[in-house]
Motif scaffolding. Structure first.
Motif, PDB file in Angstrom:
ATOM      1  N   GLN A 201       0.825  -1.209   0.000  1.00  0.00           N
ATOM      2  CA  GLN A 201       0.000   0.000   0.000  1.00  0.00           C
ATOM      3  C   GLN A 201       0.864   1.267   0.000  1.00  0.00           C
ATOM      4  O   GLN A 201       0.454   2.293  -0.518  1.00  0.00           O
ATOM      5  CB  GLN A 201      -0.959   0.001   1.185  1.00  0.00           C
ATOM      6  N   ALA A 202       2.056   1.154   0.579  1.00  0.00           N
ATOM      7  CA  ALA A 202       2.985   2.286   0.614  1.00  0.00           C
ATOM      8  C   ALA A 202       3.781   2.412  -0.685  1.00  0.00           C
ATOM      9  O   ALA A 202       4.568   3.332  -0.847  1.00  0.00           O
ATOM     10  CB  ALA A 202       3.940   2.140   1.794  1.00  0.00           C
ATOM     11  N   GLY A 203       3.578   1.468  -1.609  1.00  0.00           N
ATOM     12  CA  GLY A 203       4.215   1.552  -2.911  1.00  0.00           C
ATOM     13  C   GLY A 203       5.477   0.732  -3.095  1.00  0.00           C
ATOM     14  O   GLY A 203       6.123   0.840  -4.138  1.00  0.00           O
ATOM     15  N   LEU A 204       5.853  -0.088  -2.124  1.00  0.00           N
ATOM     16  CA  LEU A 204       7.035  -0.924  -2.302  1.00  0.00           C
ATOM     17  C   LEU A 204       6.758  -2.001  -3.347  1.00  0.00           C
ATOM     18  O   LEU A 204       5.657  -2.551  -3.414  1.00  0.00           O
ATOM     19  CB  LEU A 204       7.442  -1.598  -0.989  1.00  0.00           C
ATOM     20  N   SER A 205       7.761  -2.289  -4.133  1.00  0.00           N
ATOM     21  CA  SER A 205       7.637  -3.329  -5.155  1.00  0.00           C
ATOM     22  C   SER A 205       7.776  -4.702  -4.506  1.00  0.00           C
ATOM     23  O   SER A 205       8.273  -4.829  -3.384  1.00  0.00           O
ATOM     24  CB  SER A 205       8.751  -3.166  -6.203  1.00  0.00           C
ATOM     25  N   TRP A 206       7.336  -5.726  -5.249  1.00  0.00           N
ATOM     26  CA  TRP A 206       7.511  -7.094  -4.769  1.00  0.00           C
ATOM     27  C   TRP A 206       8.992  -7.388  -4.577  1.00  0.00           C
ATOM     28  O   TRP A 206       9.392  -8.076  -3.642  1.00  0.00           O
ATOM     29  CB  TRP A 206       6.883  -8.097  -5.730  1.00  0.00           C
ATOM     30  N   GLU A 207       9.825  -6.845  -5.472  1.00  0.00           N
ATOM     31  CA  GLU A 207      11.263  -7.076  -5.369  1.00  0.00           C
ATOM     32  C   GLU A 207      11.831  -6.471  -4.085  1.00  0.00           C
ATOM     33  O   GLU A 207      12.627  -7.109  -3.388  1.00  0.00           O
ATOM     34  CB  GLU A 207      11.973  -6.493  -6.585  1.00  0.00           C
ATOM     35  N   ALA A 208      11.422  -5.264  -3.735  1.00  0.00           N
ATOM     36  CA  ALA A 208      11.909  -4.611  -2.512  1.00  0.00           C
ATOM     37  C   ALA A 208      11.467  -5.385  -1.274  1.00  0.00           C
ATOM     38  O   ALA A 208      12.249  -5.570  -0.332  1.00  0.00           O
ATOM     39  CB  ALA A 208      11.415  -3.173  -2.448  1.00  0.00           C
ATOM     40  N   ILE A 209      10.239  -5.846  -1.279  1.00  0.00           N
ATOM     41  CA  ILE A 209       9.724  -6.625  -0.153  1.00  0.00           C
ATOM     42  C   ILE A 209      10.495  -7.934  -0.042  1.00  0.00           C
ATOM     43  O   ILE A 209      10.882  -8.346   1.059  1.00  0.00           O
ATOM     44  CB  ILE A 209       8.208  -6.872  -0.306  1.00  0.00           C
ATOM     45  N   ALA A 210      10.747  -8.570  -1.181  1.00  0.00           N
ATOM     46  CA  ALA A 210      11.490  -9.831  -1.184  1.00  0.00           C
ATOM     47  C   ALA A 210      12.884  -9.649  -0.609  1.00  0.00           C
ATOM     48  O   ALA A 210      13.349 -10.478   0.181  1.00  0.00           O
ATOM     49  CB  ALA A 210      11.564 -10.388  -2.606  1.00  0.00           C
ATOM     50  N   VAL A 211      13.549  -8.573  -0.964  1.00  0.00           N
ATOM     51  CA  VAL A 211      14.889  -8.303  -0.433  1.00  0.00           C
ATOM     52  C   VAL A 211      14.822  -8.169   1.085  1.00  0.00           C
ATOM     53  O   VAL A 211      15.638  -8.733   1.808  1.00  0.00           O
ATOM     54  CB  VAL A 211      15.495  -7.036  -1.083  1.00  0.00           C
ATOM     55  N   CYS A 212      13.837  -7.434   1.575  1.00  0.00           N
ATOM     56  CA  CYS A 212      13.684  -7.260   3.028  1.00  0.00           C
ATOM     57  C   CYS A 212      13.461  -8.587   3.739  1.00  0.00           C
ATOM     58  O   CYS A 212      13.949  -8.783   4.860  1.00  0.00           O
ATOM     59  CB  CYS A 212      12.509  -6.324   3.326  1.00  0.00           C
ATOM     60  N   LEU A 213      12.723  -9.488   3.113  1.00  0.00           N
ATOM     61  CA  LEU A 213      12.406 -10.777   3.731  1.00  0.00           C
ATOM     62  C   LEU A 213      13.452 -11.849   3.449  1.00  0.00           C
ATOM     63  O   LEU A 213      13.378 -12.948   4.008  1.00  0.00           O
ATOM     64  CB  LEU A 213      11.035 -11.263   3.256  1.00  0.00           C
ATOM     65  N   GLY A 214      14.382 -11.549   2.561  1.00  0.00           N
ATOM     66  CA  GLY A 214      15.430 -12.515   2.249  1.00  0.00           C
ATOM     67  C   GLY A 214      14.950 -13.690   1.415  1.00  0.00           C
ATOM     68  O   GLY A 214      15.447 -14.809   1.561  1.00  0.00           O
ATOM     69  N   VAL A 215      13.969 -13.429   0.546  1.00  0.00           N
ATOM     70  CA  VAL A 215      13.429 -14.468  -0.333  1.00  0.00           C
ATOM     71  C   VAL A 215      13.395 -13.926  -1.756  1.00  0.00           C
ATOM     72  O   VAL A 215      13.677 -12.754  -1.997  1.00  0.00           O
ATOM     73  CB  VAL A 215      12.010 -14.910   0.109  1.00  0.00           C
ATOM     74  N   SER A 216      13.017 -14.768  -2.708  1.00  0.00           N
ATOM     75  CA  SER A 216      12.917 -14.311  -4.091  1.00  0.00           C
ATOM     76  C   SER A 216      11.626 -13.511  -4.294  1.00  0.00           C
ATOM     77  O   SER A 216      10.663 -13.650  -3.547  1.00  0.00           O
ATOM     78  CB  SER A 216      12.929 -15.504  -5.052  1.00  0.00           C
ATOM     79  N   LYS A 217      11.647 -12.694  -5.330  1.00  0.00           N
ATOM     80  CA  LYS A 217      10.461 -11.915  -5.684  1.00  0.00           C
ATOM     81  C   LYS A 217       9.297 -12.849  -5.992  1.00  0.00           C
ATOM     82  O   LYS A 217       8.166 -12.597  -5.591  1.00  0.00           O
ATOM     83  CB  LYS A 217      10.782 -11.032  -6.892  1.00  0.00           C
ATOM     84  N   GLN A 218       9.583 -13.950  -6.672  1.00  0.00           N
ATOM     85  CA  GLN A 218       8.542 -14.909  -7.014  1.00  0.00           C
ATOM     86  C   GLN A 218       7.928 -15.529  -5.759  1.00  0.00           C
ATOM     87  O   GLN A 218       6.719 -15.711  -5.677  1.00  0.00           O
ATOM     88  CB  GLN A 218       9.090 -16.008  -7.933  1.00  0.00           C
ATOM     89  N   ALA A 219       8.766 -15.843  -4.781  1.00  0.00           N
ATOM     90  CA  ALA A 219       8.271 -16.473  -3.554  1.00  0.00           C
ATOM     91  C   ALA A 219       7.338 -15.538  -2.799  1.00  0.00           C
ATOM     92  O   ALA A 219       6.275 -15.953  -2.336  1.00  0.00           O
ATOM     93  CB  ALA A 219       9.435 -16.892  -2.656  1.00  0.00           C
ATOM     94  N   VAL A 220       7.727 -14.284  -2.662  1.00  0.00           N
ATOM     95  CA  VAL A 220       6.881 -13.348  -1.919  1.00  0.00           C
ATOM     96  C   VAL A 220       5.599 -13.051  -2.684  1.00  0.00           C
ATOM     97  O   VAL A 220       4.517 -12.939  -2.097  1.00  0.00           O
ATOM     98  CB  VAL A 220       7.661 -12.067  -1.531  1.00  0.00           C
ATOM     99  N   HIS A 221       5.684 -12.957  -3.997  1.00  0.00           N
ATOM    100  CA  HIS A 221       4.474 -12.701  -4.782  1.00  0.00           C
ATOM    101  C   HIS A 221       3.530 -13.893  -4.735  1.00  0.00           C
ATOM    102  O   HIS A 221       2.314 -13.739  -4.632  1.00  0.00           O
ATOM    103  CB  HIS A 221       4.839 -12.362  -6.237  1.00  0.00           C
ATOM    104  N   ARG A 222       4.096 -15.095  -4.800  1.00  0.00           N
ATOM    105  CA  ARG A 222       3.286 -16.315  -4.728  1.00  0.00           C
ATOM    106  C   ARG A 222       2.553 -16.395  -3.372  1.00  0.00           C
ATOM    107  O   ARG A 222       1.386 -16.754  -3.310  1.00  0.00           O
ATOM    108  CB  ARG A 222       4.169 -17.539  -4.910  1.00  0.00           C
TER     109      ARG A 222
END
Length: 66
Positions: A40-61
């Motif tokens: 909601q704050a505008g972070l991309s899936w890629e940015a969120i994935a980096v923060c969580l230490g997972v792949s962009k695909q994993a966080v989006h899935r």
């Protein structure tokens, strides 16, 4: 976390496992809420994935359908 784990020392194994399961549920709820807020704050899936230490695909899935 160390405090929580340390407080389990006096518990039997079943009670300690139940406590860990409850902690995992709370962590999952908190993570889900934070991911929703980040999107909601505008972070991309890629940015969120980096923060969580997972792949962009994993966080989006996991959270893409929220």
């Amino acid at each position: 976390m160390k405090t929580l784990v340390g407080s389990m020392d006096g518990m039997g194994p079943a009670a300690a496992l139940n406590a860990v399961a409850e902690l995992q549920k709370e962590v999952n709820r908190t993570e889900s809420s934070l991911v929703r807020n980040a999107r909601q704050a505008g972070l991309s899936w890629e940015a969120i994935a980096v923060c969580l230490g997972v792949s962009k695909q994993a966080v989006h899935r996991k959270y893409g359908k929220q």
